[in-house]
Design a protein around this motif. Structure first.
Motif, PDB file in Angstrom:
ATOM      1  N   VAL A 192      34.706  85.830  45.965  1.00 48.47           N
ATOM      2  CA  VAL A 192      36.004  86.247  45.264  1.00 48.47           C
ATOM      3  C   VAL A 192      36.841  87.205  45.632  1.00 48.47           C
ATOM      4  O   VAL A 192      35.926  87.944  46.254  1.00 48.47           O
ATOM      5  N   SER A 193      38.518  87.743  45.179  1.00 45.83           N
ATOM      6  CA  SER A 193      38.745  88.908  45.820  1.00 45.83           C
ATOM      7  C   SER A 193      38.234  89.895  44.332  1.00 45.83           C
ATOM      8  O   SER A 193      37.269  90.020  43.947  1.00 45.83           O
ATOM      9  N   LEU A 194      38.590  90.838  44.907  1.00 50.03           N
ATOM     10  CA  LEU A 194      37.222  92.549  44.664  1.00 50.03           C
ATOM     11  C   LEU A 194      38.241  92.443  43.349  1.00 50.03           C
ATOM     12  O   LEU A 194      38.008  92.952  42.289  1.00 50.03           O
ATOM     13  N   GLN A 195      39.399  92.112  43.603  1.00 52.51           N
ATOM     14  CA  GLN A 195      40.297  92.699  42.902  1.00 52.51           C
ATOM     15  C   GLN A 195      39.714  91.878  40.994  1.00 52.51           C
ATOM     16  O   GLN A 195      39.842  91.967  39.800  1.00 52.51           O
TER      17      GLN A 195
ATOM     18  N   LEU B 188      37.835  99.152  51.757  1.00 52.04           N
ATOM     19  CA  LEU B 188      37.493  98.137  50.680  1.00 52.04           C
ATOM     20  C   LEU B 188      38.206  96.419  51.568  1.00 52.04           C
ATOM     21  O   LEU B 188      38.590  96.791  51.597  1.00 52.04           O
ATOM     22  N   PRO B 189      36.655  95.779  51.271  1.00 51.98           N
ATOM     23  CA  PRO B 189      37.248  94.768  52.014  1.00 51.98           C
ATOM     24  C   PRO B 189      37.927  93.903  50.244  1.00 51.98           C
ATOM     25  O   PRO B 189      38.053  94.651  49.019  1.00 51.98           O
ATOM     26  N   LYS B 190      39.002  92.955  50.795  1.00 46.21           N
ATOM     27  CA  LYS B 190      39.376  92.844  49.941  1.00 46.21           C
ATOM     28  C   LYS B 190      38.605  91.179  49.407  1.00 46.21           C
ATOM     29  O   LYS B 190      39.371  90.923  47.702  1.00 46.21           O
ATOM     30  N   LEU B 227      28.991  96.367  44.793  1.00 49.02           N
ATOM     31  CA  LEU B 227      31.008  96.176  45.590  1.00 49.02           C
ATOM     32  C   LEU B 227      31.624  97.837  46.736  1.00 49.02           C
ATOM     33  O   LEU B 227      31.759  96.442  47.472  1.00 49.02           O
ATOM     34  N   VAL B 228      31.531  98.487  46.153  1.00 54.29           N
ATOM     35  CA  VAL B 228      32.666  99.478  47.087  1.00 54.29           C
ATOM     36  C   VAL B 228      31.737 100.534  47.676  1.00 54.29           C
ATOM     37  O   VAL B 228      32.119 101.265  49.046  1.00 54.29           O
TER      38      VAL B 228
END
Lengths: 309, 309
Positions: A192-195, B188-190, B227-228
């Motif tokens: 999934v997108s990080l966003q 950061l990965p998308k 995640l980050v």
């Protein structure tokens, strides 16, 4: 005490932005089970009503969860069990979890030193595994703890009991279609997108804050599932129409219960829940979909004793 | 009242699993600003100490945020402003946000009908944008509200103020390296795995619950950023060593503050925070890294008035 009748509630898992981690207990709908203490070790299933399920304990959720607990605690007695299924299998409101959580809760009543809710959940998960293919606590936990439960980890198992706003009701509709959990899993993207991941985490955080502060507006604005619903809704014909109907008729949050096909609507107060139920029942009819519905408070209670002798 | 001296605190954004949504305010470290009400409209920056920043209002965070507010409210007066920077630029604890939040808070004190914290944050974000390239509330919000702030949405802007456990302290270390926000974004990965996205959301949910219940164990177990941090830690040499040192010496949570290079350690009580500070100062030395450190409670307060005439 030799005999006990236990109620184990239906539950909603995958609560919108709380996919895989957040669940809650219902009231009014649940399985019943009678446990009779006997000198023979093990579990003997003597009666099953409401569903066509195996009597062989190792093939039955109740048997597997019960035996896991009995064997682990090395008890020198056992149980005859009657299972009265009231929750329809495969409806998406934790039918197997209710059986699994109910038996371990029941057994716990006969112990001199009862075990904790966390341990009960772990044993219940053993039973859940034979129904769903993997050990998960999504429905077992709210069934054991009542209220909202947040699973914060599996190794070790870690569960947080969250507060339930006093006036929080839920409307369940169950369209009579079949969704296989396996299919519901397969339809999900691996990436999934990080966003969106960040958006989802913010939404869940907002929902948790809303539960603690009884902030219904915050609960409403936070319950947006951007990761899973966009995919899974395709398994339920007319999902968007039901969602729109629910939200336009007093619902504050809408989502797929578990892996469906049941859908839940959170409402402030029983009146709104009733309005949503009427609107959704009409919506089902309009789409020529057979189905049933009911309303319930989000229950602060999980399993409970109905009768003991 | 014609003159006011305002304190605007340093802040920590991207609080571990609360990347992009969760921040908190510090105490003791912050910028100061003097506002003098004058008949001429607009903002005139008359003095800047502690940093080499433009006096031209349209090029200065303070000027941009202040002008956005003055113009929007159509005020018929203006301000002379002295800026006394105490927060080092680019250190990762909200230096530009403190300037932006401080000016709008200061102006608000002179209004007959002060505007809300939410509106102040929105104006502050205008200033933040010229420093960081985009309008975000990560640091401005905790600077305005104090305590922990959760950003639950940008359209419309929506901020939830979260409770601060009484005994929650933070140790900041600031190794003297430079990290460009742009670079920190680019690393950061998308895309992330759905599994990690769910894990992160569960962690953040656990952290929020921990703040409401003052459950330090839950705060500790929930603050895992999957995640980050795995990407951004590569911008800080020896990050894992500092993290291990902090957690072994009394810290309950560790993470990169903002986009770094500062790192924060949450601790229960000032004593543990002190122990962590000593251990991390030694750790920096051991790695031949110049740097500074300080400890602070997680502040329940944001901007405040130091003096008024």
């Amino acid at each position: 005490m030799n005999e006990i009748r236990v109620f184990s509630p239906a539950t909603v898992a995958n609560v919108n932005c709380g996919f895989d981690v957040l669940g809650f207990a219902l009231d009014g709908l649940g399985d019943e089970m009678v446990l009779r203490k006997v000198p023979e070790k093990g579990i003997k299933i003597t009666k099953i009503t409401g569903a066509d399920l195996p009597f062989e304990p190792k093939e039955n959720v109740v048997g597997v969860a019960g035996l896991a607990m009995l064997n682990s605690l090395d008890l020198d007695f056992g149980f005859e069990v009657e299972i009265h299924k009231k929750i329809r299998l495969g409806s998406g409101v934790g039918s197997s979890a209710a059986s699994a959580a109910g038996i371990v809760y029941g057994i716990n009543q006969f112990l001199e030193r009862p075990i904790s809710n966390l341990e009960l959940t772990a044993f219940g998960m053993k039973g859940e595994a034979i129904a769903s293919g993997n050990e998960h606590a999504d429905n077992v936990a709210p069934c054991v703890y009542g209220g909202f439960t947040l699973i914060t980890g599996y190794s070790p198992l870690s569960i947080v009991s969250l507060p339930v706003p006093d006036d929080l009701y839920v409307t369940i509709i169950h369209p009579q279609i079949t969704i296989k959990t396996k299919e519901a899993r397969a339809i999900l993207p691996k990436q999934v997108s990080l966003q969106n991941a960040i958006k989802q985490s913010g939404n869940l955080a907002g929902l948790i804050a809303g539960l603690y502060t009884e902030d219904y507006e915050l609960i409403a604005s936070s319950t947006q599932d951007v990761l899973v619903e966009p995919y899974r809704k395709n398994l339920i014909p007319n999902f968007d129409f039901y969602k729109q109907t629910a939200l336009e008729n007093g619902g504050i949050s809408f989502g797929i219960s578990g892996s469906g096909p049941s859908m839940f609507t959170l409402c402030k107060g029983v009146k709104d829940a009733g309005n949503v139920e009427v609107a959704l029942t009409n919506a089902l009819k309009l789409k020529n979909m057979q189905g049933d519905s009911y309303i319930s408070p989000v229950s602060k209670f999980g399993n409970r004793i109905l009768e003991q002798k």
